[in-house]
Design a protein around this motif. Structure first.
Motif, PDB file in Angstrom:
ATOM      1  N   THR A  26       0.668  -1.184  -0.036  1.00 18.65           N
ATOM      2  CA  THR A  26       0.061  -0.020   0.229  1.00 18.65           C
ATOM      3  C   THR A  26       0.932   1.193  -0.194  1.00 18.65           C
ATOM      4  O   THR A  26       0.858   2.118  -0.693  1.00 18.65           O
ATOM      5  CB  THR A  26      -0.988   0.063   1.246  1.00 18.65           C
ATOM      6  N   ALA A  27       1.907   1.288   0.722  1.00 17.32           N
ATOM      7  CA  ALA A  27       2.798   2.405   0.813  1.00 17.32           C
ATOM      8  C   ALA A  27       3.483   2.555  -0.601  1.00 17.32           C
ATOM      9  O   ALA A  27       3.433   3.892  -0.893  1.00 17.32           O
ATOM     10  CB  ALA A  27       3.662   1.988   1.907  1.00 17.32           C
ATOM     11  N   ALA A  28       3.768   1.659  -1.156  1.00 17.65           N
ATOM     12  CA  ALA A  28       4.430   1.619  -2.495  1.00 17.65           C
ATOM     13  C   ALA A  28       3.294   2.047  -3.376  1.00 17.65           C
ATOM     14  O   ALA A  28       4.040   3.042  -4.471  1.00 17.65           O
ATOM     15  CB  ALA A  28       4.887   0.130  -2.836  1.00 17.65           C
ATOM     16  N   PHE A  84      11.542   6.749  -3.696  1.00 13.57           N
ATOM     17  CA  PHE A  84      10.956   5.852  -2.854  1.00 13.57           C
ATOM     18  C   PHE A  84      11.860   5.385  -1.816  1.00 13.57           C
ATOM     19  O   PHE A  84      11.023   5.195  -0.738  1.00 13.57           O
ATOM     20  CB  PHE A  84      10.554   4.444  -3.585  1.00 13.57           C
ATOM     21  N   GLU A  85      12.889   5.167  -1.781  1.00 19.78           N
ATOM     22  CA  GLU A  85      13.916   4.560  -0.587  1.00 19.78           C
ATOM     23  C   GLU A  85      13.487   5.736   0.604  1.00 19.78           C
ATOM     24  O   GLU A  85      13.411   5.661   2.013  1.00 19.78           O
ATOM     25  CB  GLU A  85      15.272   4.378  -0.886  1.00 19.78           C
ATOM     26  N   ASP A  86      13.946   6.906   0.206  1.00 13.88           N
ATOM     27  CA  ASP A  86      14.029   8.459   1.120  1.00 13.88           C
ATOM     28  C   ASP A  86      12.458   8.422   1.713  1.00 13.88           C
ATOM     29  O   ASP A  86      12.554   8.902   2.721  1.00 13.88           O
ATOM     30  CB  ASP A  86      14.563   9.589   0.439  1.00 13.88           C
ATOM     31  N   PHE A  87      11.460   8.244   0.818  1.00 13.75           N
ATOM     32  CA  PHE A  87      10.105   8.427   1.128  1.00 13.75           C
ATOM     33  C   PHE A  87       9.929   7.211   2.377  1.00 13.75           C
ATOM     34  O   PHE A  87       9.306   7.727   3.313  1.00 13.75           O
ATOM     35  CB  PHE A  87       9.220   8.167   0.015  1.00 13.75           C
ATOM     36  N   MET A  88      10.359   6.229   2.259  1.00 15.20           N
ATOM     37  CA  MET A  88       9.936   5.219   3.245  1.00 15.20           C
ATOM     38  C   MET A  88      10.891   5.435   4.709  1.00 15.20           C
ATOM     39  O   MET A  88      10.398   5.304   5.664  1.00 15.20           O
ATOM     40  CB  MET A  88      10.470   3.564   2.703  1.00 15.20           C
ATOM     41  N   ILE A  89      11.956   6.036   4.431  1.00 14.35           N
ATOM     42  CA  ILE A  89      12.857   6.409   5.534  1.00 14.35           C
ATOM     43  C   ILE A  89      12.078   7.548   6.309  1.00 14.35           C
ATOM     44  O   ILE A  89      11.949   7.598   7.546  1.00 14.35           O
ATOM     45  CB  ILE A  89      14.245   6.916   5.275  1.00 14.35           C
ATOM     46  N   LEU A  90      11.482   8.449   5.633  1.00 12.20           N
ATOM     47  CA  LEU A  90      10.659   9.639   6.128  1.00 12.20           C
ATOM     48  C   LEU A  90       9.413   9.010   7.093  1.00 12.20           C
ATOM     49  O   LEU A  90       9.043   9.483   7.970  1.00 12.20           O
ATOM     50  CB  LEU A  90      10.171  10.696   5.126  1.00 12.20           C
ATOM     51  N   LEU A  91       8.771   8.018   6.413  1.00 11.34           N
ATOM     52  CA  LEU A  91       7.639   7.367   7.015  1.00 11.34           C
ATOM     53  C   LEU A  91       8.033   6.778   8.259  1.00 11.34           C
ATOM     54  O   LEU A  91       7.251   6.848   8.936  1.00 11.34           O
ATOM     55  CB  LEU A  91       7.068   6.426   6.065  1.00 11.34           C
TER      56      LEU A  91
END
Length: 111
Positions: A26-28, A84-91
């Motif tokens: 879902t996050a992706a 995407f990787e940086d976005f997931m780190i933010l989350l």
């Protein structure tokens, strides 16, 4: 646009997927639905996405220095984009500092 739930349902490998697998898928999907053709988000789009899709995790965090640092980084050098990787780190970072995380930890797991 196609609702996330419908997109998720169309992924054959996840039909019997675990809750965790579906959460990350879902996050992706949320990220991909907002990303540009290079599969990146502008910092302003990232900030807007977090404020609209991650509100319950970030509300009430405005006075925390780490939150201010993260959000101000999205205001700086706005021409830089988030992958995407940086976005997931933010989350993950926002989740770890969130007051909502403590509430989640306190949810009863037994009857």
């Amino acid at each position: 646009s196609v609702p996330i739930a419908k997109q998720l349902a169309s992924i054959k490998a996840l039909r019997k997927g675990s809750d965790l697998e579906k959460a990350f898928a879902t996050a992706a999907l949320v990220y991909n639905n907002h990303a540009d053709p290079e599969n990146k988000l502008s910092k302003s789009e990232t900030k807007s996405l977090l404020q609209s899709q991650f509100w319950h995790f970030i509300q009430g965090q405005e006075n925390k220095p780490k939150y201010q640092e993260i959000i101000s980084s999205l205001d700086e050098e706005s021409e830089n984009k988030i992958n995407f990787e940086d976005f997931m780190i933010l989350l993950v970072s926002l989740t770890l500092m969130s007051d909502l995380l403590q509430e989640i930890k306190n949810v009863k797991t037994t009857k």
